[in-house]
Scaffold this active site. Structure first.
Site, mmCIF file in Angstrom:
data_model
loop_
_atom_site.group_PDB
_atom_site.id
_atom_site.type_symbol
_atom_site.label_atom_id
_atom_site.label_comp_id
_atom_site.label_asym_id
_atom_site.label_seq_id
_atom_site.Cartn_x
_atom_site.Cartn_y
_atom_site.Cartn_z
ATOM 1 N N LYS A 294 -12.385 90.789 -29.102
ATOM 2 C CA LYS A 294 -13.005 89.565 -29.612
ATOM 3 C C LYS A 294 -14.434 89.868 -30.056
ATOM 4 O O LYS A 294 -15.162 90.584 -29.379
ATOM 5 C CB LYS A 294 -13.008 88.478 -28.533
ATOM 6 C CG LYS A 294 -11.812 87.564 -28.608
ATOM 7 C CD LYS A 294 -12.061 86.264 -27.873
ATOM 8 C CE LYS A 294 -10.927 85.283 -28.124
ATOM 9 N NZ LYS A 294 -11.130 83.990 -27.470
ATOM 10 N N GLU A 380 -0.943 73.654 -17.844
ATOM 11 C CA GLU A 380 -1.315 72.296 -17.445
ATOM 12 C C GLU A 380 -0.297 71.661 -16.504
ATOM 13 O O GLU A 380 -0.675 70.960 -15.551
ATOM 14 C CB GLU A 380 -1.505 71.425 -18.689
ATOM 15 C CG GLU A 380 -2.698 71.804 -19.548
ATOM 16 C CD GLU A 380 -2.433 72.930 -20.525
ATOM 17 O OE1 GLU A 380 -3.380 73.331 -21.230
ATOM 18 O OE2 GLU A 380 -1.283 73.418 -20.579
ATOM 19 N N ARG A 408 0.188 67.462 -21.805
ATOM 20 C CA ARG A 408 1.146 68.524 -21.532
ATOM 21 C C ARG A 408 1.662 68.461 -20.095
ATOM 22 O O ARG A 408 2.683 69.067 -19.783
ATOM 23 C CB ARG A 408 0.512 69.885 -21.806
ATOM 24 C CG ARG A 408 -0.126 69.985 -23.175
ATOM 25 C CD ARG A 408 -0.604 71.379 -23.492
ATOM 26 N NE ARG A 408 0.523 72.237 -23.832
ATOM 27 C CZ ARG A 408 0.392 73.439 -24.383
ATOM 28 N NH1 ARG A 408 -0.816 73.921 -24.631
ATOM 29 N NH2 ARG A 408 1.431 74.172 -24.673
#
Length: 638
Positions: A294, A380, A408
């Site tokens: 990243k 979740e 979710r």
């Protein structure tokens, strides 16, 4: 890693800087380029991403990390005939630039401009709309099997990160795909970094898979020898994946029924392109493991990919700087301070997050109470049921979760928490409109979907002080309570230092009009524009504080003395707090004019939050105009 290791040198951006990139209007243009030209294109593309995001704000680290992978995918596959599905999608700026949207990057995440995520309506190259994680494999599998059913010879490719791979939905899709003969390619973009640091057994497994093994050492040794004999080096690269199988044990993904290939350097086009070309000729489920970094190529983002995950505008030559004047305290910060203070007071408190430590304001809590902090990864559903299990054992779980992500875990919210009446607090950040992230992240539905669940309550603080107080009130209850609050800075009402709560289920009259014509019932932070509108209208204003339970005594009192009741909420009108008011009045046999103001039955796209609220008539001027329009001309407020 590959050709992208050198940091981008920031200089004045000239036309010549992007001379090759400016010739690419769609992927067919880059398929005519040589390997050397593709490397040059990748360098220019990375510089263009950095330059663009520094001017508009947006996701940066993730996009700098996917430059070479994006170039390689569009160079090898016949997009958009071959389908590429980007998981989450915040790493798709290079994809957008290469697919005809280069000149629109200046409008990124702005009202009427480019979305920060893939969007089917925006381009045929955006084959599937994403923004919530871990959906790509399911979607791509559906596309692959649909192609087979229609007799079409096309590839479906899912690009998924190691953070998103921790979610159960990704494994459900792998489990399904592994027993099919779908021409599906799953690319694991392994950058060892989600928004928060990745956690869990799978992350440890991937780390072991890509580092410290005999295969990696043998590969590097072989390259050091063969680089002296260039013709053999290319042959070695082609044989590398087959040779790898002799020294790396069977992987988890192979046990799922995939042909596993990797790990390979995701910044090396000389590895990526031949590997993808070989995979393109293979049939059945394929799994390619690429390792990227990243922030690749921009040293500041490489060093701190979290800070540069989603920066605002900045000068690339300087990097991010702290503002000279400290900004107003955000609701997220209010929650984080409250969580630490309540943890000091009550040893039963535990904090739970589904991979959003920074976004939910839990960094300090993690530092101070590491034994009571639980990051469960991008999961979740698991987070909600995990909290239920802890509550069964006498602990007091606080689940910090974005409103849009609680969607979710809705079945778990009903079945595992509410049905058992367990005292779990849900701190719902990003309630209402969220601005640049758009419809996929808007917390528009939480009032409607929470208030219909038995045993559950919903608090709607109007400002920072009430946020802290209502969190305390929620924590004191013996049943589940959600507290919703918006993204960003508050209105400037400083929280109290104490952990004093507010009366459960009770509102207050903030402004009382002697005229007794219009009463505005405000839920949440829209109290303040409601108060401003009320000055022009000479209206009564009630700060309701709770969407469930409603303060029905106060509601009946106000309804009995006013002609028009106006409800104002930053949530969907259908099934929302205004609907709760209508139901309560009807049940009480009270007939009054009722005007419900809130978010309409449509998805609201990205843009400046204040502008979006104004367009929906939820600023002071909009509230005033709606009330005046509702009143008959002869009865209009002077």
């Amino acid at each position: 890693m590959g050709d992208g290791l050198a940091a981008i040198k920031i200089s004045s951006m000239t036309t010549n800087t992007y001379s090759l990139l400016q010739t690419i209007d769609d992927p067919s243009d880059l398929r005519r380029l040589s390997r050397a030209e593709l490397k040059t294109l990748a360098q220019q593309l990375r510089a263009y991403v950095l330059d663009s995001v520094s001017k508009t704000g947006g996701h940066l680290s993730s996009n700098l990390g996917t430059v070479e992978l994006t170039v390689a995918l569009h160079a090898v596959f016949d997009t958009p005939y071959d389908r590429v599905v980007w998981d989450v999608g915040h790493q798709t700026y290079p994809h957008k630039i290469l697919t005809g949207r280069r000149e629109r990057m200046a409008s990124l995440r702005q009202f009427g401009g480019l979305s920060g995520f893939p969007q089917r309506a925006e381009s045929p190259y955006d084959t599937f709309g994403t923004a919530h994680s871990s959906t790509s494999i399911s979607a791509a599998l559906g596309m692959a099997l649909a192609a087979k059913q229609k007799g079409e010879d096309r590839r479906a490719i899912a690009v998924i990160g190691d953070g998103a791979m921790t979610a159960g939905m990704a494994f459900e899709a792998l489990n399904n795909a592994g027993v099919t003969d779908a021409n599906l390619l799953v690319i694991l973009n392994d950058n060892d970094m989600s928004i928060s640091p990745p956690v869990g057994a799978l992350n440890r497994y991937l780390a072991q898979l890509m580092s410290g093994q005999f295969y990696a050492k043998a590969r590097d040794m072989g390259k050091s020898v063969l680089k002296q004999v260039p013709p053999l080096l290319e042959l070695a690269k082609r044989l590398e994946q087959q040779a790898k199988g002799m020294v790396v044990p069977a992987t988890l993904f192979e046990n799922f029924g995939f042909n596993y290939i990797g790990p390979i350097d995701g910044h090396d086009l000389d590895s990526l392109i031949p590997t993808l070309e070989n995979i393109k000729s293979l049939k059945g489920p394929q799994f390619l493991h690429v390792v990227t970094k990243k922030g690749q190529g921009y040293k500041l983002a490489e060093a701190d990919p979290v800070a540069y995950h989603g920066p605002g505008k900045f000068d690339p030559s300087v990097g991010l700087v702290k503002p000279a004047t400290p900004p107003k305290q955000t609701f997220t910060q209010v929650f984080g301070h409250w969580l630490c203070d309540m943890a000091d007071k009550d040893q039963r408190l535990v904090g739970i997050t589904p991979a959003m430590r920074e976004g939910s304001g839990m960094v300090e809590f993690h530092k101070r109470f590491p034994g009571r902090y639980y990051d469960v990864g991008i999961a979740e559903q698991h987070a909600v049921t995990f909290a239920a299990g802890m509550a069964c054992e006498g602990l007091k779980p606080v689940v910090a979760i974005y409103s849009t992500f609680l969607q979710r875990g809705y079945d778990q919210l009903i079945h595992d928490v509410a049905l058992q009446k367990l005292p779990v607090v849900f701190a719902l950040d990003r309630a209402g409109l969220v601005g640049a992230d758009g419809a996929t992240h808007a917390g528009a539905y939480d009032i409607a979907f929470v208030r219909c669940i038995p045993h559950m309550s919903m608090a709607c603080p109007a400002d920072e002080r009430e946020c802290r107080q209502l969190l305390t009130t929620a924590y004191e209850q013996d049943h589940p309570v959600a507290v919703r609050y918006p993204r960003g800075a508050g209105v400037g009402v400083a929280p109290l230092e104490s952990l004093e709560g507010l009366p459960f289920g009770k509102g207050e009259v903030r402004r009382e009009s002697a005229k007794k014509q219009v009463a505005i019932l405000a839920f949440g932070t829209l109290l303040y524009p409601a108060l401003a509108a009320a000055e022009a209208l000479d209206a009564t204003v009630v700060n309701m504080r709770w969407a469930k339970p409603l303060d029905e005594e106060l509601l009946r009192q106000v309804a009995s003395t006013h002609e028009l009741i106006v409800t104002v909420e930053e949530g969907c009108i259908m099934g929302g707090a205004g609907s709760a008011v209508a139901e309560s009045l009807q049940a009480a046999g009270i007939t009054r004019q009722l005007l419900q103001l809130g978010l309409p039955d449509e998805f609201i796209e990205h843009g400046d939050p204040a502008k979006l609220l104004a367009l929906q008539g939820l600023d002071a001027a909009g509230i005033e105009a709606s009330v005046r329009a509702h009143l008959a001309p002869e009865r209009a407020v002077a």
